[in-house]
Design a protein around this motif. Structure first.
Motif, PDB file in Angstrom:
ATOM      1  N   GLU A  12      -2.941   6.312  -2.995  1.00  0.00           N
ATOM      2  CA  GLU A  12      -2.737   5.895  -1.609  1.00  0.00           C
ATOM      3  C   GLU A  12      -3.123   4.429  -1.409  1.00  0.00           C
ATOM      4  O   GLU A  12      -2.388   3.650  -0.786  1.00  0.00           O
ATOM      5  CB  GLU A  12      -3.578   6.783  -0.697  1.00  0.00           C
TER       6      GLU A  12
ATOM      7  N   GLU B 236      -0.608   1.317  -0.562  1.00  0.00           N
ATOM      8  CA  GLU B 236      -0.806   0.569   0.679  1.00  0.00           C
ATOM      9  C   GLU B 236      -0.809  -0.936   0.411  1.00  0.00           C
ATOM     10  O   GLU B 236      -0.112  -1.705   1.084  1.00  0.00           O
ATOM     11  CB  GLU B 236      -2.124   0.966   1.336  1.00  0.00           C
TER      12      GLU B 236
ATOM     13  N   ARG C  80       2.163  -3.308   1.684  1.00  0.00           N
ATOM     14  CA  ARG C  80       1.778  -4.167   2.796  1.00  0.00           C
ATOM     15  C   ARG C  80       1.878  -5.649   2.454  1.00  0.00           C
ATOM     16  O   ARG C  80       2.283  -6.467   3.287  1.00  0.00           O
ATOM     17  CB  ARG C  80       0.346  -3.814   3.200  1.00  0.00           C
TER      18      ARG C  80
END
Length: 237
Positions: free
Chosen positions: A146, A150, A154
């Motif tokens: 995760e 991310e 991002r």
């Protein structure tokens, strides 16, 4: 800025020492010159030999030889990164959002993931069929997947906090070796980052040195056997 060879970085061996890898990789990847000094564990980690250069009796330790008042010792891998960040560009991303995320993800790795450390000990030169995952290890691997996804999504990759390698990549690099050793599933984005970091010239050099080592430490080898069945060993006999 500090001049060349201002620093001495003291680490343990290449095959086992994930804590040593972090500052070594950070300095090598950012072209921060340092004297590379390896000390092997020959007894308790806090024995007198190690306390000669580190107040905790552990590695890594960075010695800054430049201060006018005499050499300065910085111990703990995170402390070393923070010390270097005050003196060298590139330790953290320049963009404020990426910088904040990178610092958070670095600290999370530094203080967390206990199940991953114990159930998937770092051993660069082997491949292992792991035992069934404990719930704690499963949660650790899911969180890593995760977190990596991310950062890569991002900030656009190819590194965890954007287009440039930084401390967050160095601190997560030992997990890349673990992913390969144990065949851990960190998702497509995470798998791509693992390929990227393993291909970095400094990581390849660390791995080359690890495979060339003939020294074995029985406690680490016992930890490895407890993690699963060794199905390949590429280390020097």
């Amino acid at each position: 800025m500090p001049s060349a060879m201002t620093y001495t970085l003291i680490t343990a061996n290449r095959n086992y020492s994930s804590w040593s890898l972090r500052p070594w990789l950070l300095m090598a990847a950012l072209d921060i010159d340092f004297e590379d000094r390896i000390e092997l564990f020959v007894g308790p980690k806090n024995d007198h030999k190690f306390r000669e250069f580190s107040p905790t009796g552990q590695v890594p330790a960075l010695i800054d030889n430049a201060p006018a008042d005499g050499p300065r010792t910085i111990w703990d891998s995170l402390a070393i990164a923070l010390y270097l960040a005050d003196r060298h560009e590139g330790v953290w991303p320049a963009h404020p959002a990426a910088r904040g995320w990178a610092q958070s993800a670095t600290c999370e790795m530094h203080s967390g993931f206990a199940a991953l450390r114990s159930d998937c000990t770092m051993n660069v030169g082997v491949r292992v069929k792991p035992k069934p995952m404990s719930p704690a290890l499963r949660a650790n691997v899911a969180r890593i997947a995760e977190l990596w996804a991310e950062g890569l999504t991002r900030f656009g990759g190819p590194w965890l906090a954007g287009e440039a390698f930084s401390a967050v990549d160095a601190f997560h690099a030992p997990v890349a070796f673990r992913v390969r050793t144990y065949g851990l599933d960190v998702g497509p984005a995470g798998a791509q980052w693992v390929e990227t970091i393993l291909a970095h010239p400094a990581m390849r050099e660390w791995e080359r040195q690890a495979l060339a080592e003939s020294w074995r430490e029985e406690a680490h080898e016992a930890e490895l056997r407890a993690c699963g069945d060794v199905i390949a060993d590429y280390r020097q006999a």
